[in-house]
Enzyme design. Structure first.
Site, PDB file in Angstrom:
ATOM      1  N   LYS A   1     -75.952   2.798   3.837  1.00  0.00           N
ATOM      2  CA  LYS A   1     -75.830   3.874   4.834  1.00  0.00           C
ATOM      3  C   LYS A   1     -74.705   4.856   4.526  1.00  0.00           C
ATOM      4  O   LYS A   1     -74.663   5.950   5.080  1.00  0.00           O
ATOM      5  CB  LYS A   1     -75.606   3.282   6.223  1.00  0.00           C
ATOM      6  CG  LYS A   1     -74.262   2.593   6.414  1.00  0.00           C
ATOM      7  CD  LYS A   1     -74.090   2.124   7.844  1.00  0.00           C
ATOM      8  CE  LYS A   1     -72.718   1.494   8.061  1.00  0.00           C
ATOM      9  NZ  LYS A   1     -72.502   1.081   9.463  1.00  0.00           N
TER      10      LYS A   1
ATOM     11  N   HIS B   1     -47.284 -12.720 -29.814  1.00  0.00           N
ATOM     12  CA  HIS B   1     -45.895 -12.425 -29.460  1.00  0.00           C
ATOM     13  C   HIS B   1     -45.559 -10.992 -29.876  1.00  0.00           C
ATOM     14  O   HIS B   1     -45.970 -10.544 -30.945  1.00  0.00           O
ATOM     15  CB  HIS B   1     -44.947 -13.391 -30.176  1.00  0.00           C
ATOM     16  CG  HIS B   1     -43.500 -13.086 -29.960  1.00  0.00           C
ATOM     17  ND1 HIS B   1     -42.837 -13.419 -28.789  1.00  0.00           N
ATOM     18  CD2 HIS B   1     -42.582 -12.457 -30.754  1.00  0.00           C
ATOM     19  CE1 HIS B   1     -41.576 -13.018 -28.886  1.00  0.00           C
ATOM     20  NE2 HIS B   1     -41.398 -12.428 -30.077  1.00  0.00           N
TER      21      HIS B   1
END
Length: 489
Positions: free
Chosen positions: A40, A465
């Protein structure tokens, strides 16, 4: 049927095109079912149009400005000029791109789109009313239906969202200018996220909360860094109060928000500054009510289809998303807590699979919960207390971001990663993170729980890392007594 109605039929009728509904519709289309999706308002629902996406866009934008303004320790000296109008346009462009994408994906998967409001006539029929004068309605018959009507902001007495100074989260995200001052009612995740956004835009923010702390339901160790950051931003808190009313004040369009002492057992947190009397009066430009959301289960007239709801209005479902009417399913916010977009999408996919005859069931054991505050909070699975209550002998590991090289290089090192596991077998049971990119880091631990991974599995997985994800590895190592970059417990 109403005389003059157009009548159509479909295998699967989906009501609501939010994260639950459009995922259900697309998945059902992929499974070669004839699907009709009724919406809607706008494709993508509240999440894409008025919630998750626009709020995260504003959070990201205001973070950029705030970080630039306070990056002196990095040798950066800046005073960004924030054009809120341009920021809103950028946010709206993102929303338009994503909602348009949802519509295209639905069509590409064979989903018939129908604009309007669906109301059940009986257990095999809905009437879809189209907005606008003379648009009329049509009747759709179905073999299966999926109710995905979502939720809406709760409205409290004397604070009507029809009154201009009173805002819900949707209205707050659609503001065209930044208020000079704002009272926020509720220190849950919506209230705290938006408090941070507006404080970083220069608004004087005061948060009223009936309980004695922010983010009720989260452990104090997780909320403490968020509260400290909020204090640094100048956000004021008034705990132990409930907003009672508001009225206009002054000649400049301002308001005065009145609050009364909350009748709670929790009292007011030690050391908190509050009004000494039984009432509190706060002046502001607007008031944002963020006390939670409620299911939209009234508008579809579920009773006409024999679908039962509980005392709060949530649709009762089983592990396959079936309601009390066997061929009608309910998914997403309307089907109950937790009201999370990703949980909604997962349920939508399950409902579609079940309708197509595939084996599927909803599993809520590893659904992450994320609060996009500053810093972020993310949890998944069982907390240590929950694991103990469930009969597990637990072991926990923790790694602070202050020991993370990558966190330090970003300038965001508050918080930590905590992992909870079964002490005997080492299986990961849950985790909690507060700190930078918590919303992203929690996914690894969710996968660990889903796969039945152990602490050793996580700890022995080589992480790049320098990254924030190393903190997850180190937390697992800490639980094993093998952490390298923090003291083992």
């Amino acid at each position: 049927m109403v005389v003059g109605d157009v009548t159509t039929g479909t295998d699967v009728l989906v009501i609501g095109a939010g994260p639950a509904g459009y995922v259900a519709a697309i998945r059902a289309g992929q499974l070669e079912l004839d699907v009709t999706l009724v919406e809607k308002d706008a494709y993508g629902g509240t999440c894409l149009n008025h919630g998750c996406i626009p709020s995260k866009a504003l959070i990201s934008a205001t973070d950029v400005a705030h970080e630039a303004r306070y990056a002196e320790e990095m040798g950066i000296h800046a005073d960004p000029d924030v054009d809120f109008g341009e920021m809103v346009d950028w946010k709206d462009d993102i929303v338009e791109q994503l909602t348009g994408g949802v519509e295209k994906l639905c069509k590409a998967n064979g989903v018939d789109l129908l604009e309007g409001t669906a109301t059940f006539v009986d257990e095999n029929t809905v009437r879809v009313s189209h907005d606008g004068d003379g648009q009329g309605s049509e009747t759709v018959s179905f073999e299966h239906a999926i109710v995905a009507t979502g939720s809406r902001p709760i409205e409290i007495p004397n604070f009507s969202y029809a009154d201009e100074p009173v805002l819900n989260s949707r209205q707050a995200l659609a503001l065209e200018s930044v208020p000079d001052s704002l009272v926020i009612v509720g220190a849950g995740y919506i209230g705290m996220e938006l408090a941070s956004v507006f404080a970083k835009l220069g608004t004087d923010v005061t948060v009223i909360e009936m309980r004695d702390s922010i983010l009720p339901g989260y452990d104090d160790d997780l909320t403490r860094p968020v509260r400290q950051r909020a204090d640094d931003l100048g956000i004021e808190f008034e705990f132990g109060y409930t907003a009672s009313e508001w009225h206009e004040h002054g000649d400049d369009g301002g308001i005065r928000v009145l609050a009364e002492r909350a009748a709670t057992d929790g009292g007011v947190a030690a050391g908190e500054t509050t009004d000494t009397g039984d009432a509190l009066s706060l002046e502001a430009d607007s008031v944002l009510v963020a006390v939670g959301r409620e299911p939209v289960s009234d508008t579809p007239d579920l009773a006409a289809a024999g679908v039962e709801t509980d005392e709060r209005g949530f649709v009762e479902t089983d592990s396959q998303a079936r309601t009390s009417t066997e061929h009608i399913f309910a998914v997403g916010d309307v089907a109950g807590e937790p009201m999370l977009a990703h949980k909604s999408s997962a349920e939508g996919a399950v409902a579609a699979a079940v309708i197509a005859g595939e084996p599927a069931a909803i599993d809520h054991q590893a659904i992450p919960a994320v609060v996009f505050t500053d810093p972020e909070i993310a949890t998944i699975g069982l907390s240590e207390a929950e694991a103990i209550d469930s009969g597990f002998e637990t072991v926990t590991g923790q790694f602070p971001f202050q020991a993370s090289g990558r966190a330090l290089t970003t300038g965001e090192s508050d918080g930590f990663v905590t992992v909870v596991a079964d002490a005997e077998a080492g299986y990961v049971l849950g985790a909690s993170i507060v700190g930078p990119e918590a919303s992203e880091l929690i996914a690894e631990l969710g996968l660990a729980i889903e796969l039945g991974a152990t602490l050793e599995d996580v700890a022995s997985t080589v992480h790049a890392h320098p990254t924030l994800s190393e903190s997850v590895m180190e937390a697992a190592e800490n639980a094993l007594g093998e952490a390298i970059h923090t003291l083992n417990r």
